[in-house]
Design a protein around this motif. Sequence first.
Motif, short mmCIF file in Angstrom:
data_model
loop_
_atom_site.label_atom_id
_atom_site.label_comp_id
_atom_site.label_asym_id
_atom_site.label_seq_id
_atom_site.Cartn_x
_atom_site.Cartn_y
_atom_site.Cartn_z
N HIS B 29 45.71 25.25 108.18
CA HIS B 29 45.63 23.92 107.79
C HIS B 29 46.55 22.96 108.10
O HIS B 29 47.94 23.45 108.18
CB HIS B 29 45.27 23.66 106.06
N ASP B 30 46.27 21.75 108.14
CA ASP B 30 47.25 20.80 108.69
C ASP B 30 47.60 19.85 107.52
O ASP B 30 48.68 18.86 107.62
CB ASP B 30 47.08 19.87 109.55
N THR B 31 47.12 20.04 106.23
CA THR B 31 47.43 18.94 105.11
C THR B 31 47.76 19.79 103.95
O THR B 31 47.20 20.66 103.56
CB THR B 31 46.24 18.18 104.88
N MET B 32 48.93 19.54 103.09
CA MET B 32 49.49 20.05 102.14
C MET B 32 49.52 19.18 101.10
O MET B 32 49.87 17.90 101.14
CB MET B 32 50.59 21.01 102.53
N TYR B 33 49.48 19.67 99.76
CA TYR B 33 49.53 18.67 98.31
C TYR B 33 50.39 19.68 97.43
O TYR B 33 50.43 20.87 97.28
CB TYR B 33 48.14 18.69 98.08
N TRP B 34 50.94 18.71 96.56
CA TRP B 34 51.57 19.12 95.35
C TRP B 34 50.74 18.35 94.31
O TRP B 34 50.76 17.22 94.14
CB TRP B 34 53.12 19.04 95.20
N TYR B 35 50.44 19.39 93.19
CA TYR B 35 49.96 18.59 91.89
C TYR B 35 50.72 19.01 90.76
O TYR B 35 51.24 20.19 90.76
CB TYR B 35 48.50 19.44 91.91
N LYS B 36 50.67 18.36 89.64
CA LYS B 36 51.35 18.82 88.55
C LYS B 36 50.19 18.88 87.35
O LYS B 36 49.26 18.00 87.14
CB LYS B 36 52.40 17.62 87.91
N GLN B 37 50.22 20.08 86.67
CA GLN B 37 49.27 20.37 85.55
C GLN B 37 50.25 20.25 84.30
O GLN B 37 51.07 21.33 84.03
CB GLN B 37 48.44 21.53 85.61
N ASP B 85 59.66 17.52 82.88
CA ASP B 85 59.34 18.10 83.92
C ASP B 85 58.63 19.58 83.80
O ASP B 85 57.98 20.16 84.68
CB ASP B 85 60.37 18.57 85.03
N SER B 86 58.42 20.21 82.50
CA SER B 86 57.91 21.26 82.20
C SER B 86 56.70 21.26 82.45
O SER B 86 55.71 20.47 81.67
CB SER B 86 58.27 21.78 80.80
N ALA B 87 55.80 22.07 83.32
CA ALA B 87 54.41 22.10 83.58
C ALA B 87 54.29 23.09 84.47
O ALA B 87 55.10 23.78 84.87
CB ALA B 87 54.06 20.65 84.26
N VAL B 88 52.98 23.26 85.06
CA VAL B 88 52.51 24.05 86.11
C VAL B 88 52.52 23.39 87.31
O VAL B 88 51.79 22.23 87.34
CB VAL B 88 51.34 24.91 85.87
N TYR B 89 53.02 23.67 88.34
CA TYR B 89 53.09 23.13 89.59
C TYR B 89 52.08 23.90 90.65
O TYR B 89 52.61 25.09 90.96
CB TYR B 89 54.32 22.71 90.25
N PHE B 90 51.12 23.08 91.28
CA PHE B 90 50.02 24.07 92.22
C PHE B 90 50.44 23.09 93.57
O PHE B 90 50.29 22.12 93.77
CB PHE B 90 48.63 23.52 91.68
N CYS B 91 50.50 24.18 94.49
CA CYS B 91 50.36 23.66 95.88
C CYS B 91 48.93 23.95 96.22
O CYS B 91 48.46 24.73 95.78
CB CYS B 91 51.24 24.59 96.70
N ALA B 92 48.58 23.15 97.32
CA ALA B 92 47.26 23.27 97.80
C ALA B 92 47.04 22.90 99.46
O ALA B 92 48.34 22.20 99.60
CB ALA B 92 46.17 22.34 97.10
N PRO B 105 48.75 29.86 93.66
CA PRO B 105 48.63 30.51 92.09
C PRO B 105 49.53 29.58 90.95
O PRO B 105 49.21 29.97 89.85
CB PRO B 105 49.44 32.02 92.26
N GLY B 106 50.32 28.68 91.53
CA GLY B 106 50.89 27.99 90.60
C GLY B 106 52.16 28.48 90.17
O GLY B 106 52.38 29.78 90.21
N THR B 107 53.23 27.47 90.06
CA THR B 107 54.73 27.94 89.52
C THR B 107 54.91 27.21 88.06
O THR B 107 54.62 25.95 87.92
CB THR B 107 55.59 27.25 90.47
N ARG B 108 55.00 28.20 87.06
CA ARG B 108 55.15 27.54 85.95
C ARG B 108 56.63 27.39 85.46
O ARG B 108 57.56 28.25 85.45
CB ARG B 108 54.52 28.78 84.74
N LEU B 109 56.99 26.15 85.41
CA LEU B 109 58.19 25.66 85.35
C LEU B 109 58.55 25.40 83.70
O LEU B 109 57.84 24.44 83.13
CB LEU B 109 58.49 24.46 86.04
N LEU B 110 59.58 25.99 83.27
CA LEU B 110 59.93 25.63 81.91
C LEU B 110 61.42 25.13 81.82
O LEU B 110 62.37 25.84 82.40
CB LEU B 110 59.99 26.79 80.98
N VAL B 111 61.67 23.97 81.28
CA VAL B 111 62.91 23.30 81.34
C VAL B 111 63.43 23.52 79.67
O VAL B 111 62.76 22.85 78.98
CB VAL B 111 63.08 22.00 81.73
N LEU B 112 64.51 23.84 79.67
CA LEU B 112 65.10 24.16 78.23
C LEU B 112 66.29 23.23 77.90
O LEU B 112 67.13 22.76 78.97
CB LEU B 112 65.52 25.50 78.14
#
Lengths: 115, 112
Positions: B29-37, B85-92, B105-112
């Motif tokens: 693919h030639d297009t990529m994205y970042w989403y925040k959940q 910023d704590s969230a799940v970040y998805f690339c697509a 699959p997502g990256t689950r980020l937890l900021v303490l």
Amino acid sequence: AQSVSQHNHHVILSEAASLELGCNYSYGGTVNLFWYVQYPGQHLQLLLKYFSGDPLVKGIKGFEAEFIKSKFSFNLRKPSVQWSDTAEYFCAVSHSGGGADGLTFGKGTHLIIQP
Amino acid sequence: DTAVSQTPKYLVTQMGNDKSIKCEQNLGHDTMYWYKQDSKKFLKIMFSYNNKELIINETVPNRFSPKSPDKAHLNLHINSLELGDSAVYFCASSLSGRETQYFGPGTRLLVL
């Protein structure tokens, strides 16, 4: 700006019941429409999509959706749900005019199927 | 066989730190994205890149900086992490920005 409304935030059904999840979008132009499913702890998977042609589209796992242009709707249906359909369901739209548009998502519907 | 992959899967860090999330797709693919959940499962587009060029930059703090070294990779660097910023970040990724987007699959980020 595009927006997507999913009216049912939480739905609880028994196995074998029929399912219909509502989705309405707001956009003046031509859109591509999608339903994604997110099983617990997993990533989003495409259930089905509509770009053009037959407004009744069939997807995976027995799901289908109907695009009704006059109502700006793209409701998801399944005649008989299973326990394994428990998941979060997202309706999404993108502008079909091209470009690297992101998807605009609805807030999701949490579906729980009771055995 | 993984189409869109992200690393790490989980990221736990302290406020104020800088961290990166990597994304790779092998779909051509030639297009990529970042989403925040967010915690309420709401998904929102953050960035999109087409052929390594930034196309969409939604209202995201400039602490977030995407970098695309080539068409197959889109990394997300976050400076001075905050609790929010704590969230799940998805690339697509997608083909030509018009087709179906395939999610990582997502990256689950937890900021303490």
